[in-house]
Design a protein around this motif. Structure first.
Motif, PDB file in Angstrom:
ATOM      1  N   LEU B  62     -19.923 -55.397 -41.958  1.00  0.00           N
ATOM      2  CA  LEU B  62     -18.716 -54.044 -42.292  1.00  0.00           C
ATOM      3  C   LEU B  62     -17.623 -54.049 -41.254  1.00  0.00           C
ATOM      4  O   LEU B  62     -16.493 -53.865 -41.669  1.00  0.00           O
ATOM      5  CB  LEU B  62     -19.844 -52.741 -42.328  1.00  0.00           C
ATOM      6  CG  LEU B  62     -20.414 -52.603 -43.493  1.00  0.00           C
ATOM      7  CD1 LEU B  62     -20.730 -51.232 -43.780  1.00  0.00           C
ATOM      8  CD2 LEU B  62     -19.509 -52.940 -45.036  1.00  0.00           C
ATOM      9  N   ALA B  63     -18.098 -54.136 -39.737  1.00  0.00           N
ATOM     10  CA  ALA B  63     -16.888 -53.978 -38.963  1.00  0.00           C
ATOM     11  C   ALA B  63     -15.709 -55.035 -39.018  1.00  0.00           C
ATOM     12  O   ALA B  63     -14.844 -54.816 -38.932  1.00  0.00           O
ATOM     13  CB  ALA B  63     -17.634 -54.058 -37.664  1.00  0.00           C
ATOM     14  N   SER B  64     -16.419 -56.171 -39.173  1.00  0.00           N
ATOM     15  CA  SER B  64     -15.491 -57.613 -39.284  1.00  0.00           C
ATOM     16  C   SER B  64     -14.681 -57.358 -40.599  1.00  0.00           C
ATOM     17  O   SER B  64     -13.586 -57.531 -40.590  1.00  0.00           O
ATOM     18  CB  SER B  64     -16.205 -58.660 -39.486  1.00  0.00           C
ATOM     19  OG  SER B  64     -17.260 -59.194 -38.298  1.00  0.00           O
ATOM     20  N   CYS B  65     -15.347 -56.668 -41.625  1.00  0.00           N
ATOM     21  CA  CYS B  65     -14.465 -56.824 -42.811  1.00  0.00           C
ATOM     22  C   CYS B  65     -13.339 -55.596 -42.833  1.00  0.00           C
ATOM     23  O   CYS B  65     -12.281 -55.746 -43.075  1.00  0.00           O
ATOM     24  CB  CYS B  65     -15.343 -56.344 -44.206  1.00  0.00           C
ATOM     25  SG  CYS B  65     -16.527 -57.415 -44.500  1.00  0.00           S
ATOM     26  N   LEU B  68     -10.696 -56.977 -40.426  1.00  0.00           N
ATOM     27  CA  LEU B  68      -9.688 -57.759 -41.060  1.00  0.00           C
ATOM     28  C   LEU B  68      -8.634 -57.177 -42.235  1.00  0.00           C
ATOM     29  O   LEU B  68      -7.545 -57.315 -42.267  1.00  0.00           O
ATOM     30  CB  LEU B  68     -10.283 -58.743 -42.140  1.00  0.00           C
ATOM     31  CG  LEU B  68     -11.024 -60.045 -41.392  1.00  0.00           C
ATOM     32  CD1 LEU B  68     -11.832 -61.006 -42.204  1.00  0.00           C
ATOM     33  CD2 LEU B  68      -9.880 -60.870 -41.123  1.00  0.00           C
TER      34      LEU B  68
END
Lengths: 254, 87
Positions: B62-65, B68
């Motif tokens: 989730l954090a990466s999403c 981005l």
């Protein structure tokens, strides 16, 4: 200006592309990529925690720190008393007796907590022991007095990630006496539930998680109910401040 | 890279290890509003590598999403309002 802007865009595109690749690879390998990378950062997490501890015990912060420690200690003491020593002791002896009868022993390992509880957005924290200490995925992590802090979700050789029992948004089925209900984690050692108003619950009652080998997970801190509502709001928390913990015990699940 | 950007990035990365994660999230948002902050994307990955447990949200990082999406969704805003926008 325009050139540096173009470089910035290209760099962002490149990093984004790499991250998407990482995400896809991680997804298809069910987290294996993450697990491979995690040990690289474990020493940094542990080191940072140690540095923070040294810094917080520095002379400059001493007065404030001493007061904070005292307040935390007194609050903790108060909360401990609230648990009801007699009830806990009775439950504990009953539990020991039953475990003895079933031939089960809590042969766990004690490991240090190596990260802050607040750094993770997922309600997780890391511990300084992994597969080399006999820790496995699904093992139960206990604080003092046998309260469940969480379960091990990812294991490396010398470290493991633990998902807190009250991680934000995570539901847990629990019982208090003969009343069963679903708790929703709020993070920071707190959880919330809605139960029918008629349910015979009292504040300071011990909350047990049957799915975690009938171990205690917290106590009821507050019960609020409006006369217009058929439900009561129940707030559950640990009877101690999790931030004061330095060591935990990891025991295998039955 | 400006000094402010470097300082904010250091603060953001520190929050992954030491400070509450939401401090990093706020700093990351500030960086993403002002700059084409690729470091925010790396911060998201770092959070997932360090803290994402197996089995949560179907293993979705989730954090990466979020990082981005934040960095790319704010691109039109940056173009519109940052008149000295170059980085």
């Amino acid at each position: 200006m325009r050139d540096s802007g173009r470089i910035g865009t290209r760099l962002l595109l490149f990093v984004s592309f790499c991250v998407v690749l990482f995400m896809v690879a991680d997804w298809f390998t069910s987290g294996a990529v993450r697990q491979y990378m995690r040990p690289v950062f474990s020493p940094v997490v542990g080191g940072a925690e140690r540095v923070a501890r040294v810094f917080s015990q520095n002379e400059f912060w001493k007065t404030r720190r001493a007061l904070q420690d005292e307040v935390a200690k007194l609050t903790e003491e108060l909360a401990r008393r609230d648990v009801g020593t007699a009830i806990t002791a009775a439950l504990q002896s009953e539990n020991d007796l039953l475990r003895g009868l079933m031939g089960i022993s809590d042969s766990g390992v004690t490991v240090p907590i190596t990260s802050s509880f607040s750094s993770s957005p997922y309600g997780t924290f890391s511990i300084g022991g992994g597969s080399s200490r006999g820790i496995h995925e699904g093992d139960v992590v206990l604080a003092r007095d046998g309260f469940v802090l969480g379960t091990v979700t990812d294991v490396s050789i010398n470290s493991a990630v633990v998902r807190a029992i009250f991680a934000p948004g995570i539901p847990s089925e629990v019982v208090v006496g003969e009343v069963g209900f679903s708790l929703s984690g709020r993070g920071g050692g707190n959880a919330y539930a809605e139960v029918p108003r008629e349910a015979p619950l009292v504040e300071r009652a011990l909350v047990i998680a049957p799915f975690l080998d009938n171990r205690p997970v917290g106590i009821i801190g507050k019960i609020e109910s409006a006369s217009s509502s058929a439900f009561a709001d129940v707030y559950v928390s640990f009877p101690f401040n999790p931030n004061t913990l330095r060591f935990v015990k990891v025991v295998p699940r039955l | 890279m400006s000094r402010i950007r470097v300082a904010l990035a250091i603060l953001m990365f520190c929050s992954a290890f030491l400070l509450p994660w939401w401090i990093g999230a706020i700093v990351g948002l500030v960086l993403a509003v002002r700059y084409r902050a690729w470091e925010v994307v790396l911060f998201g990955v770092l959070l997932d590598v360090l803290w994402l447990p197996n089995g949560l949200f179907f293993g979705l990082p989730l954090a990466s999403c979020f990082a981005l999406v934040a960095v790319w969704l704010l691109e039109p805003l940056r173009r519109q309002f940052m008149f000295d926008y170059a980085e």
